[in-house]
Design a protein around this motif. Sequence first.
Motif, mmCIF file in Angstrom:
data_model
loop_
_atom_site.group_PDB
_atom_site.id
_atom_site.type_symbol
_atom_site.label_atom_id
_atom_site.label_comp_id
_atom_site.label_asym_id
_atom_site.label_seq_id
_atom_site.Cartn_x
_atom_site.Cartn_y
_atom_site.Cartn_z
ATOM 1 N N THR A 90 0.753 -0.982 0.308
ATOM 2 C CA THR A 90 0.313 0.075 0.009
ATOM 3 C C THR A 90 0.543 0.876 -0.099
ATOM 4 O O THR A 90 1.896 0.995 0.780
ATOM 5 C CB THR A 90 -0.721 0.011 1.155
ATOM 6 N N THR A 91 0.319 2.461 -0.823
ATOM 7 C CA THR A 91 0.924 3.897 -0.357
ATOM 8 C C THR A 91 0.351 4.199 0.018
ATOM 9 O O THR A 91 -0.713 4.836 -0.850
ATOM 10 C CB THR A 91 1.452 3.743 -1.851
ATOM 11 N N PRO A 92 0.496 5.393 1.313
ATOM 12 C CA PRO A 92 -0.647 6.777 1.485
ATOM 13 C C PRO A 92 -0.484 7.593 -0.081
ATOM 14 O O PRO A 92 0.246 7.858 -0.150
ATOM 15 C CB PRO A 92 -0.310 6.289 2.558
ATOM 16 N N LEU A 93 -1.748 8.103 -0.205
ATOM 17 C CA LEU A 93 -2.204 9.387 -1.420
ATOM 18 C C LEU A 93 -2.033 10.342 -0.506
ATOM 19 O O LEU A 93 -2.526 11.433 -1.134
ATOM 20 C CB LEU A 93 -3.297 8.859 -2.602
ATOM 21 N N ASP A 95 -0.582 13.857 2.336
ATOM 22 C CA ASP A 95 0.010 14.655 2.677
ATOM 23 C C ASP A 95 1.893 14.784 2.648
ATOM 24 O O ASP A 95 2.755 14.066 2.672
ATOM 25 C CB ASP A 95 0.929 14.127 4.689
ATOM 26 N N PRO A 96 1.222 14.365 0.898
ATOM 27 C CA PRO A 96 2.688 14.863 -0.192
ATOM 28 C C PRO A 96 3.282 16.039 1.094
ATOM 29 O O PRO A 96 2.448 16.950 1.034
ATOM 30 C CB PRO A 96 1.917 15.068 -1.261
ATOM 31 N N PRO A 97 4.658 16.076 0.254
ATOM 32 C CA PRO A 97 5.688 14.936 -0.045
ATOM 33 C C PRO A 97 5.650 13.562 0.708
ATOM 34 O O PRO A 97 6.641 12.508 -0.085
ATOM 35 C CB PRO A 97 6.413 15.626 -0.359
ATOM 36 N N VAL A 98 5.291 14.184 2.025
ATOM 37 C CA VAL A 98 5.840 12.865 2.807
ATOM 38 C C VAL A 98 4.947 11.122 2.749
ATOM 39 O O VAL A 98 5.439 10.566 3.338
ATOM 40 C CB VAL A 98 5.862 13.056 4.608
ATOM 41 N N PHE A 99 3.698 11.468 2.575
ATOM 42 C CA PHE A 99 2.826 10.875 2.109
ATOM 43 C C PHE A 99 2.781 10.259 3.610
ATOM 44 O O PHE A 99 2.909 9.012 3.861
ATOM 45 C CB PHE A 99 3.114 9.586 1.015
ATOM 46 N N GLU A 100 1.972 10.639 4.508
ATOM 47 C CA GLU A 100 2.125 9.751 5.953
ATOM 48 C C GLU A 100 1.214 9.356 6.117
ATOM 49 O O GLU A 100 0.546 8.834 7.885
ATOM 50 C CB GLU A 100 2.761 10.387 6.841
ATOM 51 N N THR A 101 -0.668 9.873 5.350
ATOM 52 C CA THR A 101 -1.463 8.937 5.625
ATOM 53 C C THR A 101 -2.103 8.899 4.641
ATOM 54 O O THR A 101 -1.723 9.096 3.357
ATOM 55 C CB THR A 101 -2.895 10.576 6.271
#
Length: 206
Positions: A90-93, A95-101
């Motif tokens: 899976t890849t969180p989409l 809070d870019p650019p860190v993608f934390e959520t």
Amino acid sequence: MRRRRGNVLQNWFASVLLLVVVASPAAGLLTDQEPANNNVANAAIQIAMPPNDNAVIVDAGVLTFAAGGGDFDYLGIGGLLAGDVVNLSTTPLGDPPVFETPDTIVGLFSDNGSSECVGDDAFNNDLDQFPTGFGSLCRFEIFKDGDYFIGVTGFSAVPFDGAHFEEGKYSLTVNVTRLPEPGALLQLASGVLGLAVLRARRRENG
């Protein structure tokens, strides 16, 4: 004679190329079928492995944890055979650019709901800058033929207990690899080569 032998080799290489094409990836789009996909019992089979076939199946889609948390997303893989290798990520989409959520947990379950594999954070996500980035990773080799179910939920101290507050979109990628038996592949290649030689001899005699 050299030209005919060359044709035999050409036929053999063409046959090997055909084997590669048969084993090439297929792709599909996974969908978030709320609210039916909130448990294994109601989840739909969205990935179907071909029977008795060497294949690589790659499917992906964007799913969403509902507002308020506590959401589960399940979808099925039909027709898995012992020895198949399943990779889930899976890849969180958010809070870019860190993608934390959302912070996810991914798992693979048998058709009776028992857990086969559970993965929390993928330690190589977000350009190796862990702990930023909370994608999940799970790899499992199937040991019993049957249908299996992918489950994704939000992070909690006890995986898949529903006690999470994660919301938002994430991508899910599923890769299933069915490798041919080494002996079977060699036997098939030998048979193809033998057929090409037989055809060449028939042309010589004709």
